[in-house]
Design a protein around this motif. Structure first.
Motif, PDB file in Angstrom:
ATOM      1  N   GLU A 104      -6.546  12.318   9.475  1.00  0.00           N
ATOM      2  CA  GLU A 104      -7.707  11.228   9.394  1.00  0.00           C
ATOM      3  C   GLU A 104      -8.265  10.622   8.365  1.00  0.00           C
ATOM      4  O   GLU A 104      -8.046   9.518   8.313  1.00  0.00           O
ATOM      5  CB  GLU A 104      -9.459  12.526   9.963  1.00  0.00           C
ATOM      6  N   VAL A 105      -8.014  11.417   7.042  1.00  0.00           N
ATOM      7  CA  VAL A 105      -7.751  11.502   5.454  1.00  0.00           C
ATOM      8  C   VAL A 105      -6.724  10.510   5.346  1.00  0.00           C
ATOM      9  O   VAL A 105      -6.699   8.914   4.320  1.00  0.00           O
ATOM     10  CB  VAL A 105      -7.891  12.018   4.865  1.00  0.00           C
ATOM     11  N   SER A 106      -5.525  10.548   6.073  1.00  0.00           N
ATOM     12  CA  SER A 106      -4.110   9.667   5.322  1.00  0.00           C
ATOM     13  C   SER A 106      -4.746   8.381   6.441  1.00  0.00           C
ATOM     14  O   SER A 106      -4.584   6.926   5.642  1.00  0.00           O
ATOM     15  CB  SER A 106      -3.657  10.637   6.119  1.00  0.00           C
ATOM     16  N   VAL A 107      -5.151   8.349   7.451  1.00  0.00           N
ATOM     17  CA  VAL A 107      -5.011   6.939   8.211  1.00  0.00           C
ATOM     18  C   VAL A 107      -6.611   6.168   7.612  1.00  0.00           C
ATOM     19  O   VAL A 107      -6.444   5.092   7.719  1.00  0.00           O
ATOM     20  CB  VAL A 107      -5.394   7.244   9.525  1.00  0.00           C
ATOM     21  N   ALA A 108      -8.108   6.793   7.265  1.00  0.00           N
ATOM     22  CA  ALA A 108      -8.678   6.472   6.371  1.00  0.00           C
ATOM     23  C   ALA A 108      -8.062   5.839   5.016  1.00  0.00           C
ATOM     24  O   ALA A 108      -8.545   4.389   4.946  1.00  0.00           O
ATOM     25  CB  ALA A 108      -9.969   6.859   6.175  1.00  0.00           C
ATOM     26  N   ILE A 109      -7.465   6.065   4.807  1.00  0.00           N
ATOM     27  CA  ILE A 109      -6.639   5.694   3.324  1.00  0.00           C
ATOM     28  C   ILE A 109      -5.919   4.128   3.797  1.00  0.00           C
ATOM     29  O   ILE A 109      -5.946   3.357   3.618  1.00  0.00           O
ATOM     30  CB  ILE A 109      -5.846   6.501   2.054  1.00  0.00           C
ATOM     31  N   LEU A 110      -5.627   3.911   5.253  1.00  0.00           N
ATOM     32  CA  LEU A 110      -4.889   2.816   5.221  1.00  0.00           C
ATOM     33  C   LEU A 110      -5.983   1.567   5.703  1.00  0.00           C
ATOM     34  O   LEU A 110      -5.303   0.808   5.138  1.00  0.00           O
ATOM     35  CB  LEU A 110      -3.889   3.228   6.497  1.00  0.00           C
ATOM     36  N   GLY A 111      -6.867   2.731   5.894  1.00  0.00           N
ATOM     37  CA  GLY A 111      -8.149   1.779   6.391  1.00  0.00           C
ATOM     38  C   GLY A 111      -8.277   0.735   4.785  1.00  0.00           C
ATOM     39  O   GLY A 111      -9.054  -0.331   4.886  1.00  0.00           O
ATOM     40  N   LEU A 112      -9.049   1.907   4.095  1.00  0.00           N
ATOM     41  CA  LEU A 112      -9.017   1.080   2.578  1.00  0.00           C
ATOM     42  C   LEU A 112      -8.149  -0.179   2.144  1.00  0.00           C
ATOM     43  O   LEU A 112      -8.703  -0.595   1.790  1.00  0.00           O
ATOM     44  CB  LEU A 112      -9.380   3.044   1.439  1.00  0.00           C
ATOM     45  N   CYS A 113      -7.211   0.406   2.027  1.00  0.00           N
ATOM     46  CA  CYS A 113      -5.582  -0.922   1.638  1.00  0.00           C
ATOM     47  C   CYS A 113      -5.960  -2.018   2.251  1.00  0.00           C
ATOM     48  O   CYS A 113      -5.851  -3.362   2.252  1.00  0.00           O
ATOM     49  CB  CYS A 113      -4.573  -0.093   2.100  1.00  0.00           C
ATOM     50  N   ILE A 114      -6.187  -2.442   3.638  1.00  0.00           N
ATOM     51  CA  ILE A 114      -6.254  -2.941   4.643  1.00  0.00           C
ATOM     52  C   ILE A 114      -7.593  -4.071   3.988  1.00  0.00           C
ATOM     53  O   ILE A 114      -8.028  -5.229   3.787  1.00  0.00           O
ATOM     54  CB  ILE A 114      -6.788  -2.548   6.101  1.00  0.00           C
ATOM     55  N   GLU A 115      -9.024  -2.746   3.334  1.00  0.00           N
ATOM     56  CA  GLU A 115     -10.444  -3.744   3.845  1.00  0.00           C
ATOM     57  C   GLU A 115     -10.042  -4.416   2.616  1.00  0.00           C
ATOM     58  O   GLU A 115     -10.871  -4.830   1.693  1.00  0.00           O
ATOM     59  CB  GLU A 115     -11.420  -2.528   3.658  1.00  0.00           C
ATOM     60  N   TYR A 116      -9.202  -3.958   1.530  1.00  0.00           N
ATOM     61  CA  TYR A 116      -9.130  -4.161   0.027  1.00  0.00           C
ATOM     62  C   TYR A 116      -8.468  -5.428   0.144  1.00  0.00           C
ATOM     63  O   TYR A 116      -8.034  -5.689  -1.625  1.00  0.00           O
ATOM     64  CB  TYR A 116      -9.109  -3.444  -0.651  1.00  0.00           C
ATOM     65  N   GLY A 117      -7.741  -6.328   0.755  1.00  0.00           N
ATOM     66  CA  GLY A 117      -6.644  -6.827   0.954  1.00  0.00           C
ATOM     67  C   GLY A 117      -5.585  -6.717   0.608  1.00  0.00           C
ATOM     68  O   GLY A 117      -4.423  -7.578   0.278  1.00  0.00           O
ATOM     69  N   GLY A 118      -5.215  -5.675   1.424  1.00  0.00           N
ATOM     70  CA  GLY A 118      -3.770  -4.669   0.907  1.00  0.00           C
ATOM     71  C   GLY A 118      -3.185  -4.628   1.953  1.00  0.00           C
ATOM     72  O   GLY A 118      -3.440  -5.727   3.128  1.00  0.00           O
ATOM     73  N   SER A 119      -2.423  -3.732   2.176  1.00  0.00           N
ATOM     74  CA  SER A 119      -1.542  -3.936   3.792  1.00  0.00           C
ATOM     75  C   SER A 119      -0.976  -2.549   4.072  1.00  0.00           C
ATOM     76  O   SER A 119      -1.223  -1.071   3.411  1.00  0.00           O
ATOM     77  CB  SER A 119       0.069  -4.010   2.993  1.00  0.00           C
ATOM     78  N   ILE A 120      -0.764  -1.493   5.286  1.00  0.00           N
ATOM     79  CA  ILE A 120      -0.093  -0.522   5.518  1.00  0.00           C
ATOM     80  C   ILE A 120       0.901   0.020   5.355  1.00  0.00           C
ATOM     81  O   ILE A 120       1.207   1.588   5.345  1.00  0.00           O
ATOM     82  CB  ILE A 120      -0.341  -0.476   7.312  1.00  0.00           C
ATOM     83  N   THR A 121       1.945  -0.905   4.457  1.00  0.00           N
ATOM     84  CA  THR A 121       2.925   0.290   4.029  1.00  0.00           C
ATOM     85  C   THR A 121       3.562  -0.989   3.113  1.00  0.00           C
ATOM     86  O   THR A 121       3.424  -2.208   3.158  1.00  0.00           O
ATOM     87  CB  THR A 121       3.818  -0.028   4.862  1.00  0.00           C
ATOM     88  N   GLY A 122       3.239   0.005   1.643  1.00  0.00           N
ATOM     89  CA  GLY A 122       4.167  -1.468   0.347  1.00  0.00           C
ATOM     90  C   GLY A 122       5.154  -0.607   0.831  1.00  0.00           C
ATOM     91  O   GLY A 122       5.867  -2.478  -0.106  1.00  0.00           O
ATOM     92  N   GLU A 123       6.051   0.423   0.660  1.00  0.00           N
ATOM     93  CA  GLU A 123       7.763   0.225   0.963  1.00  0.00           C
ATOM     94  C   GLU A 123       8.552   0.671   1.788  1.00  0.00           C
ATOM     95  O   GLU A 123       9.748   0.681   1.813  1.00  0.00           O
ATOM     96  CB  GLU A 123       8.056   0.315  -0.599  1.00  0.00           C
ATOM     97  N   HIS A 124       7.698   1.888   2.408  1.00  0.00           N
ATOM     98  CA  HIS A 124       8.684   2.745   3.373  1.00  0.00           C
ATOM     99  C   HIS A 124       8.816   1.976   4.826  1.00  0.00           C
ATOM    100  O   HIS A 124       9.625   2.629   5.840  1.00  0.00           O
ATOM    101  CB  HIS A 124       7.844   4.253   3.560  1.00  0.00           C
ATOM    102  N   GLY A 125       7.708   0.987   5.321  1.00  0.00           N
ATOM    103  CA  GLY A 125       8.780   0.735   5.737  1.00  0.00           C
ATOM    104  C   GLY A 125       7.414   1.125   7.187  1.00  0.00           C
ATOM    105  O   GLY A 125       6.188   1.742   7.405  1.00  0.00           O
ATOM    106  N   VAL A 126       6.962   0.180   8.629  1.00  0.00           N
ATOM    107  CA  VAL A 126       7.123   0.711   9.687  1.00  0.00           C
ATOM    108  C   VAL A 126       7.233   0.938  10.632  1.00  0.00           C
ATOM    109  O   VAL A 126       6.400   2.373  10.765  1.00  0.00           O
ATOM    110  CB  VAL A 126       5.832  -1.013  10.527  1.00  0.00           C
ATOM    111  N   GLY A 127       8.469   1.207  11.027  1.00  0.00           N
ATOM    112  CA  GLY A 127       9.228   2.167  11.676  1.00  0.00           C
ATOM    113  C   GLY A 127       8.011   2.816  13.059  1.00  0.00           C
ATOM    114  O   GLY A 127       7.740   1.755  13.920  1.00  0.00           O
ATOM    115  N   MET A 128       8.436   3.982  13.281  1.00  0.00           N
ATOM    116  CA  MET A 128       8.450   4.072  14.757  1.00  0.00           C
ATOM    117  C   MET A 128       5.938   4.788  13.830  1.00  0.00           C
ATOM    118  O   MET A 128       5.278   4.293  14.775  1.00  0.00           O
ATOM    119  CB  MET A 128       8.412   5.463  14.634  1.00  0.00           C
ATOM    120  N   ASP A 129       6.261   4.985  12.731  1.00  0.00           N
ATOM    121  CA  ASP A 129       5.389   5.444  12.491  1.00  0.00           C
ATOM    122  C   ASP A 129       3.982   5.148  12.399  1.00  0.00           C
ATOM    123  O   ASP A 129       2.706   5.411  12.912  1.00  0.00           O
ATOM    124  CB  ASP A 129       5.350   6.498  10.814  1.00  0.00           C
ATOM    125  N   LYS A 130       4.010   3.348  12.221  1.00  0.00           N
ATOM    126  CA  LYS A 130       3.508   2.984  11.644  1.00  0.00           C
ATOM    127  C   LYS A 130       3.307   1.924  12.134  1.00  0.00           C
ATOM    128  O   LYS A 130       1.991   1.412  12.359  1.00  0.00           O
ATOM    129  CB  LYS A 130       2.713   2.280  10.189  1.00  0.00           C
TER     130      LYS A 130
END
Ligand SMILES: Cc1cc2nc3c(=O)[nH]c(=O)nc-3n(C[C@H](O)[C@H](O)[C@H](O)COP(=O)(O)OP(=O)(O)OC[C@H]3O[C@@H](n4cnc5c(N)ncnc54)[C@H](O)[C@@H]3O)c2cc1C
Length: 503
Positions: A414-440
């Motif tokens: 839950e914390v890990s997913v919430a951190i992605l939420g923060l990235c989106i909220e602050y104008g960023g993205s769900i991945t910086g360099e590891h890609g979306v793949g299956m996981d994201k």
């Protein structure tokens, strides 16, 4: 062990698209070198996951081609039967991008490991896709050149994988991600055609197909030869380690340095928990009591580096650095980097389990986002260690937990997913360099509207009308070519058949 959505049953493995595995293997064998087709279940297991090892799928078939023509022959055989295929480089990906398809063919590039040309006059290397990231650097270094993209996995990851993930690394702040270093590819389309896109020159007319391919995570086809830039080795390198009370002050130093127009080769930050882990693992001897450290590396011409070095140290001091250490030689520089480079593995010293998250935010909001991550950690009782490429806002929060403690794994997720939420909220993205793949893939609709995703799907369908190239990756739902995308009425047939879910 996670079971990816849509992973078929063992019974489903025997047949692929109406044709049995043994039949396809027998048909491919004459087109490939001896022993290049693997059907033995024990040997297939070797390829069941990439670096994100909690997802595992045994492929129906593995092939190890040695030439572009052989890759094309395999893809043509798949295309004629609508059999899915997945490219695999070294399998170090951290988003399940090279996770096999249980009813598909895994095309492994590890036998295509030759550097075909080092062209110093044009500052290019032409390589096969299985070539390891460090190989062109080793080949060109004696002549004063290197391949700049430097993922931390560079001793083992392949340039094909780097291209597909648009990989970055510590020094990509100054030199840019892989996309900026690829000028051409020989490429097998999902219909099995072998095509040339780009070359040694730049800025070819027409649509930027190379731009579409780089970062496409194997969903548009397979690169079989890659032309990359070689970069001049800098005249000099200067590295400074700065210790701060907390990440807030360190973050201000980063903004001040970049705001002053200085682009260091790298600016890396570690917080107190990451420092504690690194100390426990490799005794890197970082300043005692540091709540955050920055490693700032400058490179280039001596006079420029000297001038920028003065600016960097001044900005660090102004922001509140309480200790500055300057690397006197390569040994000391290596010691500074040792703590940073060991950080992911090091957290194993302070926690039995952890999730490596990857997100990106605009650099200026670093202090705010770190504060919010701290609050998430406090509220959930889950510790988070922060290690990141501070210069370009690429975060790698390490979410620590103990799977043996009831409920901790779920809270960590839950914390890990919430951190992605923060990235989106602050104008960023769900991945910086590891890609979306299956996981994201399931997080893509948090960033994009249906219309956005449909537009991306148009590109995918132009390359891959049968949706057989690495299906199930990057996109959240089984958006198939030929459908009117995004305007689904009722459940998709694949959902009704229990083969896919909408998240
Ligand atoms: C310890 C560790 C540290 C890491 N550090 C970094 C880092 O600093 N920066 C970073 O960006 N990543 C990092 N990674 C992630 C990973 O190493 C990179 O994504 C790398 O580029 C993957 O290369 P690979 O050869 O292992 O590709 P794989 O994992 O085999 O494949 C990755 C994707 O590329 C596709 N692919 C592979 N070859 C081809 C091809 N020839 N044509 C088309 N598609 C292809 C696959 O289908 C898959 O979708 C790290 C991983 C580990 C384990």
């Amino acid at each position: 062990m996670g079971v990816p959505p849509g992973a078929p049953s063992d019974a489903g493995r025997a047949m692929m698209g109406g044709m049995d595995v043994a039949g396809l293997a027998a048909e491919l064998a004459p087109a490939l070198p001896r022993d290049a087709v693997i059907t033995d279940r024990q040997r297939l297991r070797t390829y069941e996951c990439d670096g994100l090892a909690h997802y595992r799928v045994i492929p129906a078939l593995v092939v190890l081609p040695e030439t572009g023509e052989q890759v094309a022959a395999v893809v043509r055989a798949c295309a004629s039967r609508r059999i899915p295929f997945v490219a695999r480089g070294s399998g170090t990906g951290l988003s399940g991008g090279a996770l096999p398809h249980a009813e598909g063919v895994l095309i492994v590039m590890s036998k295509m490991r030759d550097i075909l040309e080092i062209d110093l006059d044009n500052q290019r290397a032409v390589v096969e896709p299985g070539v390891i990231n460090l190989q062109p650097t080793r080949a060109a270094q004696p002549s004063g050149y290197y391949f700049a993209p430097d993922p931390s996995s560079q001793q083992v990851c392949s340039i094909g994988g780097n291209l597909a993930e648009n990989s970055g690394g510590a020094h990509c702040l100054k030199y840019g991600f892989t996309a900026g270093h690829v000028t051409g590819v020989e490429f097998v389309t999902p219909l099995g055609e072998l095509v040339e896109i780009g070359g040694k020159a730049v800025d070819f007319p027409g649509y930027d197909l190379l731009g579409a391919i780089v970062g496409s995570e194997g969903t548009l086809g397979i690169a079989t030869t890659i032309t990359v830039r070689l970069t001049r080795t800098p005249e000099t390198v200067q590295t400074v380690l700065a210790a701060f009370e907390d990440t807030d002050t360190a973050g201000h130093a980063v903004s001040a340095i970049i705001g002053a127009g200085v682009i260091p080769a790298a600016i890396e930050m570690m917080d107190a928990l990451a420092i504690e882990a690194a100390e426990a693992a490799v005794q890197c001897g970082y300043p005692e009591g540091a709540g955050a450290v920055l490693i700032v590396e400058l490179d280039g011409a001596q006079a420029t580096v000297d001038r920028q070095f003065e600016q960097v140290t001044a900005h660090c001091e102004e922001a509140g650095a309480f200790e500055l250490r300057i690397a006197e030689d390569d040994t000391q520089r290596a010691l500074f980097w040792r703590g940073r480079k060991s950080a992911f593995a090091a957290v194993g010293r302070i926690s039995p389990d952890y999730i490596v998250q990857d997100g990106v935010i605009p650099r200026t909001v670093l202090p705010d986002v770190l504060r919010r991550i701290g609050e998430l950690a406090q509220d959930s009782g889950i510790r988070v260690a922060n290690v990141f490429h501070a210069g370009d806002g690429n975060l790698h929060p390490l979410v620590l937990f103990d799977a043996a403690v009831d409920g901790q794994a779920e809270r960590a997720e839950e914390v890990s997913v919430a951190i992605l939420g923060l990235c989106i909220e602050y104008g960023g993205s769900i991945t910086g360099e590891h890609g979306v793949g299956m996981d994201k893939a399931k997080h893509m609709p948090r960033m994009y509207t249906d219309e956005d995703l449909d537009t991306m799907q148009l590109v995918r369908c132009a390359f891959d009308p049968q949706s057989i190239s690495n299906p199930g990756k990057v996109f959240p739902t089984p958006r198939l070519c030929g459908e009117v995308p995004g305007r689904h009425k009722g459940a998709h047939p694949a959902q009704e058949a229990g083969l896919a879910e909408v998240f």
